[in-house]
Structure formats: structure tokens, C-alpha cells
Enzyme design. Structure first.
Site, PDB file in Angstrom:
ATOM      1  N   HIS A 126      -1.090   3.527  13.693  1.00 37.73           N
ATOM      2  CA  HIS A 126      -0.416   4.752  13.234  1.00 37.73           C
ATOM      3  C   HIS A 126       0.256   4.532  11.878  1.00 37.73           C
ATOM      4  O   HIS A 126       0.262   5.411  11.018  1.00 37.73           O
ATOM      5  CB  HIS A 126       0.608   5.236  14.269  1.00 37.73           C
ATOM      6  CG  HIS A 126       1.779   4.312  14.458  1.00 37.73           C
ATOM      7  ND1 HIS A 126       1.705   3.159  15.196  1.00 37.73           N
ATOM      8  CD2 HIS A 126       3.052   4.373  13.986  1.00 37.73           C
ATOM      9  CE1 HIS A 126       2.885   2.541  15.191  1.00 37.73           C
ATOM     10  NE2 HIS A 126       3.719   3.252  14.452  1.00 37.73           N
ATOM     11  N   TYR A 127       0.797   3.329  11.686  1.00 34.14           N
ATOM     12  CA  TYR A 127       1.473   2.982  10.425  1.00 34.14           C
ATOM     13  C   TYR A 127       0.462   2.918   9.276  1.00 34.14           C
ATOM     14  O   TYR A 127       0.681   3.490   8.199  1.00 34.14           O
ATOM     15  CB  TYR A 127       2.177   1.635  10.612  1.00 34.14           C
ATOM     16  CG  TYR A 127       2.782   1.033   9.373  1.00 34.14           C
ATOM     17  CD1 TYR A 127       3.955   1.537   8.807  1.00 34.14           C
ATOM     18  CD2 TYR A 127       2.192  -0.091   8.763  1.00 34.14           C
ATOM     19  CE1 TYR A 127       4.516   0.957   7.681  1.00 34.14           C
ATOM     20  CE2 TYR A 127       2.759  -0.673   7.645  1.00 34.14           C
ATOM     21  CZ  TYR A 127       3.911  -0.150   7.098  1.00 34.14           C
ATOM     22  OH  TYR A 127       4.463  -0.726   5.987  1.00 34.14           O
ATOM     23  N   LEU A 128      -0.663   2.249   9.514  1.00 30.82           N
ATOM     24  CA  LEU A 128      -1.685   2.116   8.479  1.00 30.82           C
ATOM     25  C   LEU A 128      -2.352   3.452   8.165  1.00 30.82           C
ATOM     26  O   LEU A 128      -2.700   3.729   7.009  1.00 30.82           O
ATOM     27  CB  LEU A 128      -2.733   1.078   8.906  1.00 30.82           C
ATOM     28  CG  LEU A 128      -2.222  -0.361   9.010  1.00 30.82           C
ATOM     29  CD1 LEU A 128      -3.296  -1.267   9.595  1.00 30.82           C
ATOM     30  CD2 LEU A 128      -1.768  -0.893   7.658  1.00 30.82           C
TER      31      LEU A 128
END
Length: 216
Positions: A126-128
Site C-alpha cells: 500500500h505504501y509503494l
């Protein structure tokens, strides 16, 4: 001197950038802060600060007189999807749009290694993904840009030697000190203009590595 807005100024990398720029003859750092009580940190350094939050919609006051932006803000890889989307994706996109409106000369983005392959890291996916969407928005914005995607950040002393490539064939880590210098070197207009690249610790001095990369 060119005024440089540091978004994420209270983070470890942002603070290091401000320390370095504060001794520059060419650039004047301006710290973007979220809370009034953070102002004293930069007052003590004799650095101008502006109050703004990535979750707001109007950045015109923060960008007044700003020539270039270095974006180092991040919710962190351990933050939940909602906050990550709010800061790393939506917040970044809003300030990119505001920078374009303010006719900022260059926007330098601190991203993350493998942002183009989020599925490789399930726990960071989700961060990437959020980083990738912000990067893509910047590339399509019409602004002059540099996007730096470092490996795992460490608090070790920077050695000033790196390995850079548009896509590295190995994972690795890199000191925040060295990332700060990569971001600052990217302020130089001819260097890594409109480029996205990955960075880890290596053998080549930062300046020559960036010059080599810029040649393509």
C-alpha cells in the site's frame, strides 16, 4: 539565493537537508511545519518556517517566493493504508499541483525503491502504491522534476558513495545523510533533470555518480 521549500522538514532526512542548505551560498531553506510548536526548532537554527499541512487544500502561502521544492514527507512504511494514501499519495499530489500553479522551477521527490513494483513487497504494497501514484503524477505534471527512490534508509554516517541507476538489479540500503545530499544535488538544474532513479550505498562519489547518470 533561491528559496527551497522542504516538505517533511521535521523528519530525519528533512532536518538534515535544512542543516546542509542553511550553510549554502546558493539556496535558502524554508521549513514546512504542521504545528505551531514546531516553529521553535527552526527559529533556533535561524531558518524560516511556514505553517501548512498536507491534508489541507491551499498551499499558496507556503509556496510564496519558493523557487524549488524538496518533498521528503512520508507516513512511514508501517502506517496503515488510509493515512498512507492521505499523505504519500493525495498530499503529494495536492502540493505538486500547487507548485505548478505557483510556477515552481523544480520539484524533487523522495520516493522509495521498487515503487514501480509494489507487489514485490506485500507488507509494503500500500505504501509503494501510494508513492508510485505520486511519482506518476509528478512526471505528468509538466514541472521539471527529479524522483529519487532509495533503498532501505539507515541512520549510519553517510560515506558519500553510492550506486545509482534508473533500475537497480539488487536491493540495498543507504544512509539518510547520503540521500539528503542526493536530494540537494538534484537542485542543480542540469543534473538528473526529469529523471527517476534508484539509489543504494556503493563505490562511486555522489557527484560523479549523478553526472554519469545524467548523461544517460
Amino acid at each position: 539565493m533561491e528559496k527551497i521549500l522542504i516538505v517533511g522538514a521535521t523528519g530525519s532526512t528533512g532536518k538534515r537537508i535544512i542543516e546542509i542548505l542553511n550553510n549554502s551560498q546558493s539556496f535558502e531553506p524554508v521549513a514546512m511545519i504542521r504545528k505551531e510548536e514546531q516553529k521553535s526548532i527552526f527559529d533556533d537554527m535561524e531558518v524560516q518556517s511556514v505553517l501548512a499541512d498536507l491534508e489541507q487544500d491551499d498551499f499558496s502561502a507556503a509556496l510564496k517566493g519558493i523557487k524549488k521544492v524538496i518533498f521528503t514527507a512520508g507516513s512511514g512504511s508501517k502506517t496503515g493504508p488510509d493515512k498512507t494514501t492521505e499523505v504519500d499519495e493525495k498530499g503529494a499530489i495536492k502540493i505538486i499541483d500547487a507548485a505548478k500553479k505557483a510556477k515552481v522551477k523544480k520539484f524533487i521527490m523522495l520516493s522509495a525503491m521498487d515503487a514501480d513494483e509494489p507487489s514485490k513487497h506485500k507488507e509494503l504494497e500500500h505504501y509503494l502504491e501510494a508513492k508510485a501514484k505520486a511519482d506518476e503524477h509528478l512526471r505528468n505534471s509538466g514541472l521539471n522534476y527529479t524522483i529519487i527512490r532509495p533503498g532501505r534508509l539507515t541512520d549510519d554516517m553517510g560515506m558519500g558513495r553510492v550506486k545509482l541507476a534508473t533500475k537497480l538489479d539488487e536491493a540495498g540500503e543507504i544512509a539518510r545523510d547520503d540521500v539528503a545530499f542526493l536530494l540537494i544535488m538534484s537542485l542543480a538544474d542540469p543534473l538528473v533533470k526529469n529523471m527517476t532513479f534508484e539509489a543504494i550505498e556503493g563505490e562511486e562519489p555522489i557527484k560523479s555518480a549523478m553526472i554519469e547518470l545524467s548523461k544517460g
